[in-house]
Motif scaffolding. Sequence first.
Motif, short mmCIF file in Angstrom:
data_model
loop_
_atom_site.label_atom_id
_atom_site.label_comp_id
_atom_site.label_asym_id
_atom_site.label_seq_id
_atom_site.Cartn_x
_atom_site.Cartn_y
_atom_site.Cartn_z
N MET A 36 38.76 -18.66 -7.20
CA MET A 36 38.66 -17.60 -8.47
C MET A 36 38.11 -16.25 -8.20
N GLN A 39 40.72 -13.97 -6.04
CA GLN A 39 42.09 -13.48 -7.03
C GLN A 39 41.99 -12.02 -7.10
N SER A 46 37.33 -12.63 -13.49
CA SER A 46 37.54 -14.10 -12.67
C SER A 46 36.21 -15.03 -13.13
#
Length: 136
Positions: A36, A39, A46
């Motif tokens: 995450m 990203q 996130s």
Amino acid sequence: MKNQWVLFFLCSLFIFVLIYTASSKLFNFSHYVNSMQSQPISKWVSTTLTYLIPVAEVVLAYCIYNKDLRSIGLLGTTFLLFAFTGYVAYINISGLYSTTCPCGGLFSNLNWIQHLYVNSALTVLSFFTYFYYKKW
């Protein structure tokens, strides 16, 4: 009777997918957090989504299981899958293939194009299931 079996199968499929993806994220939480964080979205988004997504998946699975909340669960699942599919489409269009998929489980073994196909199919199926349930 046939309608009940179709609806039972479709609802069971979405409960399985939601619980499977949530549990794979939670059981391998450190990998999920790292994915995450990699990203291409802001850090606070996130971080928020890291905790919100698995909780939403479990809550939606419960809603689908509960007959009184099934409509909300199916609609929420459709919106969640639509958002995921949009994000995967964005990754494919922008060419940001270097990011790892935070989905977990078998889904994390898919490349981004395969992920788009699977998510698109699940999104269409969830949309169909919601309207099938509302009609039936």
